[in-house]
Scaffold this active site. Structure first.
Site, PDB file in Angstrom:
ATOM      1  N   SER A 181       0.842  -1.205   0.000  1.00 57.28           N
ATOM      2  CA  SER A 181       0.000   0.000   0.000  1.00 57.28           C
ATOM      3  C   SER A 181       0.876   1.253   0.000  1.00 57.28           C
ATOM      4  CB  SER A 181      -0.951  -0.062   1.193  1.00 57.28           C
ATOM      5  OG  SER A 181      -2.023   0.790   0.987  1.00 57.28           O
ATOM      6  N   ASP A 333      -9.638  -3.239  -6.326  1.00 61.58           N
ATOM      7  CA  ASP A 333      -8.806  -2.308  -5.560  1.00 61.58           C
ATOM      8  C   ASP A 333      -8.664  -1.042  -6.382  1.00 61.58           C
ATOM      9  OD1 ASP A 333      -6.839  -0.931  -4.231  1.00 61.58           O
ATOM     10  OD2 ASP A 333      -5.284  -2.454  -4.483  1.00 61.58           O
ATOM     11  N   HIS A 363      -8.044  -4.610  -1.566  1.00 60.93           N
ATOM     12  CA  HIS A 363      -6.918  -3.868  -1.023  1.00 60.93           C
ATOM     13  C   HIS A 363      -6.691  -4.188   0.465  1.00 60.93           C
ATOM     14  CE1 HIS A 363      -3.957  -0.677  -1.189  1.00 60.93           C
ATOM     15  NE2 HIS A 363      -4.334  -0.356   0.038  1.00 60.93           N
TER      16      HIS A 363
END
Ligand SMILES: *[C@@H]1O[C@H](CO)[C@@H](O)[C@H](O)[C@H]1NC(C)=O
Ligand SMILES: *[C@@H]1O[C@H](CO)[C@@H](O)[C@H](O)[C@H]1NC(C)=O
Ligand SMILES: *[C@@H]1O[C@H](CO)[C@@H](O)[C@H](O)[C@H]1NC(C)=O
Ligand SMILES: *[C@@H]1O[C@H](CO)[C@@H](O)[C@H](O)[C@H]1NC(C)=O
Ligand SMILES: *[C@@H]1O[C@H](CO)[C@@H](O)[C@H](O)[C@H]1NC(C)=O
Length: 393
Positions: A181, A333, A363
């Site tokens: 991320s 995502d 995600h």
């Protein structure tokens, strides 16, 4: 007292509402994903509400909710875990207990709350016989850009010194940088910076980027449109938190939501993130490319055009010599296309990329491998990543 019960009641109603909102069909364990998705949305709504009534800053509620995952440095039968400082920045080291037959590989692991990733780092260390180095870098908005990056670069350079590697019996030719991320953003940037620094040019063997965010100059990529409302990562939340990293200015947040936040002088950067050029046909669907609207914001923020914040903004010659790269993208995502565009650009200049696309992925799944709600998907991505390390590092 009154407002607390009011807030609680309101949260419950919102939670029930979000819990029953639709999610994509092929997602495994749909009720767990719904639960996590609803939780994020309630936190986000309550944060907005609290901010509007002047009770608490928006981002405060998010940072408050992440402290639950913090763990202490506890060694186990296989791994010695040490909290220490490298270059005055707090780090956590995982060193295998078993005596190595040869020098060990190492993984530099970048994620905001590194302590939340204790299990994963322990497992990596034990399975690979690797030294894992987690960096507890300074977080926005208290410490805006480039504080986090500076910390990661300093720690990495400190670790790469011959005497430090020797101390932990690390093989200098088997070092990987990894992040997921926003940690993936930092990992990509640190790798670029080291690769273009003569002193560190060949010191990193591989980078692993798990659902990374890589740019914010175009906030209308197809995945941003398709997954604007989650699951789990929501466009509005992401842009709010990212904007805070750039500047403390609410007009930037509003403009980025409309995709009208970039200055006139940034026109030349859009060719680096043009999804119409770089996205495989399969993901374009029937989306129509729209040229950016520039120059609507009066204030300009240097960070927005800085490739140290958005690693997609470098030119091809700066990508050319990057090391072996592993990228995980998840279908459901909103950051999916950041990863896909980077893969195309890296392959175009001859960088070796191994791409793991998770069709049923959402995600942040790796974060949900500890705590009260765990996702099998998280374990799956984690073990695929560790297997890749075993085969390639
Ligand atoms: C230690 O390693 C062994 C072998 O890999 C494993 O079975 C055991 O679960 C590990 N212990 C801990 C606490 O992780
Ligand atoms: C951000 O700006 C607001 C006013 O615009 C100010 O009250 C606040 O203290 C600022 N926050 C930071 C972290 O600088
Ligand atoms: C993006 O790519 C499309 C198709 O190749 C092209 O028509 C458009 O001009 C490009 N836009 C920018 C800003 O580079
Ligand atoms: C931006 O600048 C223009 C011209 O200087 C001015 O007319 C406009 O009101 C400004 N907009 C904002 C949001 O400050
Ligand atoms: C790429 O960017 C670097 C750093 O900004 C610059 O020195 C170089 O000239 C650029 N190369 C090309 C081909 O544009």
């Amino acid at each position: 007292m009154g407002y607390k019960s009011l807030c609680f009641g309101f949260s419950c109603i919102l939670f029930a509402y979000f819990l029953y909102s639709p999610i994509p069909e092929n997602i495994e364990e749909p009720w767990k994903v719904r639960y996590l998705d609803a939780t994020v949305k309630v936190v986000s709504y309550m944060a907005t509400l609290f901010e509007n009534i002047g009770l608490m800053k928006y981002e405060k509620l998010f940072s408050t909710s992440s402290v639950f995952y913090i763990t202490q440095a506890v060694s186990d039968e296989n791994v010695t875990v040490i909290d220490t400082y490298f270059s005055n920045i707090p780090v956590r080291l995982y060193v295998p207990k078993r005596k190595p037959e040869r020098k060990r590989p190492a993984v530099i692991y970048i994620h905001g709350e590194i302590k939340a990733y204790d299990n994963m780092n322990r497992l990596t260390s034990n399975k690979l016989g690797a030294v894992v180095l987690g960096i507890n870098y300074r977080l926005a908005p208290k410490y805006p850009f480039p504080a986090a990056l500076d910390d990661c670069v300093s720690v990495t350079k400190f670790f790469l010194q011959d005497k430090v590697l020797a101390k932990y019996r690390v093989d200098p030719t088997r070092i990987c940088i990894m992040g997921d991320s926003s940690g993936g953003t930092l990992a990509a940037t640190v790798t670029q910076l080291l690769r273009n620094d003569p002193e560190f040019r060949n010191r990193i063997k591989a980078q692993a980027l798990i659902y990374p965010g890589l740019q914010m100059i175009d906030t209308f990529l197809p995945s941003h449109r398709e997954y604007a409302h989650g699951p789990i990562l929501i466009r509005e939340v992401m842009l709010k938190l990212l904007s805070l990293y750039v500047a403390n200015d609410s007009s930037l947040i509003q403009a980025s939501l409309r995709n009208e936040h970039m200055p006139e002088e940034s026109r030349h950067l859009f060719k680096f993130v043009n999804w119409s050029d770089f996205l495989p046909e399969k993901y374009k669907k029937n989306h129509v490319y729209t040229a950016p609207v520039l120059g609507k914001l009066n204030a300009s923020y240097p960070a927005l055009v800085d490739s140290r914040l958005f690693p997609l903004l470098v030119n091809d010659s700066q990508l050319q010599n990057l090391p072996l790269t592993y990228i995980v993208t998840c279908e459901h995502d909103l950051l999916r296309d950041d990863g896909l565009i980077y893969i195309t650009r890296l392959r175009n200049v001859g960088v070796q990329v191994i791409h793991d696309h998770i069709e049923e992925g959402v995600h942040g799944a790796i974060s949900f491998t500890t705590g009260s709600v765990v996702l099998q998907l998280g374990f799956k991505i984690r073990s695929r990543y560790i297997r890749w390390l075993e085969e390639n590092l």
